[in-house]
Motif scaffolding. Structure first.
Motif, PDB file in Angstrom:
ATOM      1  N   SER A  82       0.837  -1.207   0.000  1.00  0.00           N
ATOM      2  CA  SER A  82       0.000   0.000   0.000  1.00  0.00           C
ATOM      3  C   SER A  82       0.869   1.253   0.000  1.00  0.00           C
ATOM      4  N   ASN A  83       2.005   1.198   0.687  1.00  0.00           N
ATOM      5  CA  ASN A  83       2.915   2.344   0.670  1.00  0.00           C
ATOM      6  C   ASN A  83       3.554   2.516  -0.703  1.00  0.00           C
ATOM      7  N   HIS A  84       3.863   1.411  -1.357  1.00  0.00           N
ATOM      8  CA  HIS A  84       4.420   1.498  -2.713  1.00  0.00           C
ATOM      9  C   HIS A  84       3.401   2.133  -3.654  1.00  0.00           C
ATOM     10  N   ALA A  85       2.134   1.745  -3.496  1.00  0.00           N
ATOM     11  CA  ALA A  85       1.085   2.344  -4.323  1.00  0.00           C
ATOM     12  C   ALA A  85       0.980   3.841  -4.058  1.00  0.00           C
ATOM     13  N   ARG A  86       1.123   4.238  -2.789  1.00  0.00           N
ATOM     14  CA  ARG A  86       1.091   5.668  -2.444  1.00  0.00           C
ATOM     15  C   ARG A  86       2.221   6.421  -3.145  1.00  0.00           C
ATOM     16  N   VAL A  87       3.412   5.860  -3.080  1.00  0.00           N
ATOM     17  CA  VAL A  87       4.574   6.539  -3.663  1.00  0.00           C
ATOM     18  C   VAL A  87       4.419   6.678  -5.176  1.00  0.00           C
ATOM     19  N   GLU A 105      10.644   1.857  -4.476  1.00  0.00           N
ATOM     20  CA  GLU A 105      10.428   0.630  -3.711  1.00  0.00           C
ATOM     21  C   GLU A 105      11.101   0.730  -2.340  1.00  0.00           C
ATOM     22  N   GLU A 106      12.321   1.240  -2.320  1.00  0.00           N
ATOM     23  CA  GLU A 106      13.026   1.417  -1.049  1.00  0.00           C
ATOM     24  C   GLU A 106      12.299   2.423  -0.162  1.00  0.00           C
ATOM     25  N   TYR A 107      11.829   3.491  -0.775  1.00  0.00           N
ATOM     26  CA  TYR A 107      11.161   4.525   0.008  1.00  0.00           C
ATOM     27  C   TYR A 107       9.844   4.009   0.584  1.00  0.00           C
ATOM     28  N   LEU A 111       8.772   4.085   4.471  1.00  0.00           N
ATOM     29  CA  LEU A 111       7.478   4.523   5.004  1.00  0.00           C
ATOM     30  C   LEU A 111       6.859   3.442   5.878  1.00  0.00           C
ATOM     31  N   GLU A 112       6.965   2.183   5.451  1.00  0.00           N
ATOM     32  CA  GLU A 112       6.391   1.097   6.250  1.00  0.00           C
ATOM     33  C   GLU A 112       7.097   0.985   7.598  1.00  0.00           C
ATOM     34  N   THR A 113       8.425   1.061   7.585  1.00  0.00           N
ATOM     35  CA  THR A 113       9.158   1.006   8.847  1.00  0.00           C
ATOM     36  C   THR A 113       8.751   2.154   9.769  1.00  0.00           C
ATOM     37  N   GLU A 156       9.606  -5.539   1.563  1.00  0.00           N
ATOM     38  CA  GLU A 156       8.543  -5.687   2.553  1.00  0.00           C
ATOM     39  C   GLU A 156       8.960  -6.594   3.698  1.00  0.00           C
ATOM     40  N   PHE A 157       9.983  -7.411   3.487  1.00  0.00           N
ATOM     41  CA  PHE A 157      10.540  -8.199   4.584  1.00  0.00           C
ATOM     42  C   PHE A 157      11.386  -7.296   5.491  1.00  0.00           C
ATOM     43  N   ASP A 158      12.332  -6.593   4.883  1.00  0.00           N
ATOM     44  CA  ASP A 158      13.266  -5.789   5.675  1.00  0.00           C
ATOM     45  C   ASP A 158      12.581  -4.635   6.391  1.00  0.00           C
ATOM     46  N   SER A 159      11.530  -4.079   5.789  1.00  0.00           N
ATOM     47  CA  SER A 159      10.845  -2.956   6.439  1.00  0.00           C
ATOM     48  C   SER A 159      10.112  -3.410   7.691  1.00  0.00           C
ATOM     49  N   LYS A 160       9.482  -4.568   7.633  1.00  0.00           N
ATOM     50  CA  LYS A 160       8.809  -5.099   8.831  1.00  0.00           C
ATOM     51  C   LYS A 160       9.838  -5.509   9.882  1.00  0.00           C
TER      52      LYS A 160
END
Length: 341
Positions: A82-87, A105-107, A111-113, A156-160
């Motif tokens: 959802s954050n990727h879609a926002r960006v 993708e990194e950003y 945002l998720e973190t 999405e793994f590393d951000s969580k």
């Protein structure tokens, strides 16, 4: 006797909805659902079933704190997609990503973190901790760290994982923290062609496997997230001590075992075909191609949890999950079986 309260983030989503469903069956619990839009049809449906709705925004710590006040348990889930879609839809966020020297993708991972940290910050408020007994976070392993920088696109793994690391460093919150490491969602067969069987000209079916994702770990956790997330969280909140970590898996199967199960359940023949990265990409949505291929390579080389022995299988904790054949049988595979999908 007053009911206990569980606050469920993302109540209109797959994981949050499953948790809400499970706790609605407990008459001694009140389900408080957090959503950005309490007026949406999904939110209104939950309200009609007795869920207490709170308007909450992951980017607004105060709104989260308000939703957490008085809660005895919290289920927290964040979402890279959802954050990727926002960006990708927001020029201002794109400018911020470029200024930070980050890909979109990194950003989205950044945002998720940050959102996970906001959730932790709100939950760690002393006024929230007065009643909070359990905090369950839906997490994933730290791929970049475990692979020693070899695999770098599992955003999405590393951000969580980064958010979880922050939570574990907050002593008041870490004392009530448990986690569920969610496996591969079975519901994604509709959206990711690589995850569903394909009909061959001879009427048999094949499942694709990425040839480059070769390693000693051949079985992956498969989860019917819409049904079983609630079972995992229920067990962590009601049945096991804080600090318990569970693998969110309805079953752990190799690709061949899943193909055999799928075929046997539907009365057809199915097998596995190894394919190149170029071919595999053709069956993956463009916006997740890079990250999904890195995910698969990580699973094969390091195992889904990266060798984390603290993460227990559901069976070890006495958690009953959905039989995959039951889920398969309940799906409408007509377009797949006809070769139209």
């Amino acid at each position: 006797m007053a009911k206990k309260i569980i606050t469920v983030l993302g109540v209109t989503g797959t994981q949050g909805g499953s948790v809400a469903e499970r706790f609605l069956s407990h008459p001694d619990w009140l389900v408080r659902g957090v959503t950005r839009n309490p007026g949406s049809p999904k939110a209104k449906n939950w309200a009609s079933r007795g869920v207490q709705l709170f308007q909450g925004d992951y980017d607004d710590v105060q709104s989260l704190k308000a939703a957490f006040l008085g809660a005895h348990a919290i289920f927290a889930v964040t979402d890279w997609a959802s954050n990727h879609a926002r960006v990708t839809a927001d020029a201002a966020l794109q400018d911020k990503a470029r200024a930070a020297g980050r890909t979109f993708e990194e950003y989205a991972g950044d945002l998720e973190t940050a959102q996970g940290i906001n959730v932790a910050t709100a939950a760690a408020e002393p006024v929230v901790l007065r009643t909070l007994e359990r905090f369950v976070f839906s997490t994933l392993p730290a791929v970049r760290d475990i692979s020693r920088g070899e695999i770098v696109h599992s955003w999405e793994f590393d951000s969580k994982a980064a958010a979880e690391k922050y939570m574990r460093a907050l002593p008041p919150l870490s004392r009530v923290l448990s986690t569920v490491t969610m496996g591969i969602f079975q519901e994604t067969w509709r959206d990711i062609p690589a995850f569903r069987p394909r009909r061959r000209p001879d009427g048999t079916f094949e499942l694709l496997r990425l040839r480059a994702a070769a390693g000693s770990h051949v079985a992956d956790p498969l989860v019917v997230a819409s049904r079983d997330t609630g079972a995992f969280v229920e067990a962590l909140v009601l049945d096991h001590p804080t600090g318990t970590d569970v693998l969110g898996a309805s079953a752990v199967l190799s690709r061949e075992e899943y193909a055999a199960l799928w075929g046997r359940t539907l009365g057809v023949e199915a097998s596995v075909r190894d394919v190149s990265e170029d071919e595999y990409r053709r069956y993956v949505p463009e916006d997740i191609q890079v990250t999904l291929l890195d995910d698969l390579k990580f699973f094969a080389e390091y195992g889904y949890t990266g060798g984390n022995a603290k993460v227990k299988l559901p069976g070890e904790l006495g958690i009953k999950t959905t039989p995959l054949e039951e889920y398969i049988r309940a799906q409408d595979w007509s377009l797949v079986l006809s070769g139209e999908m």
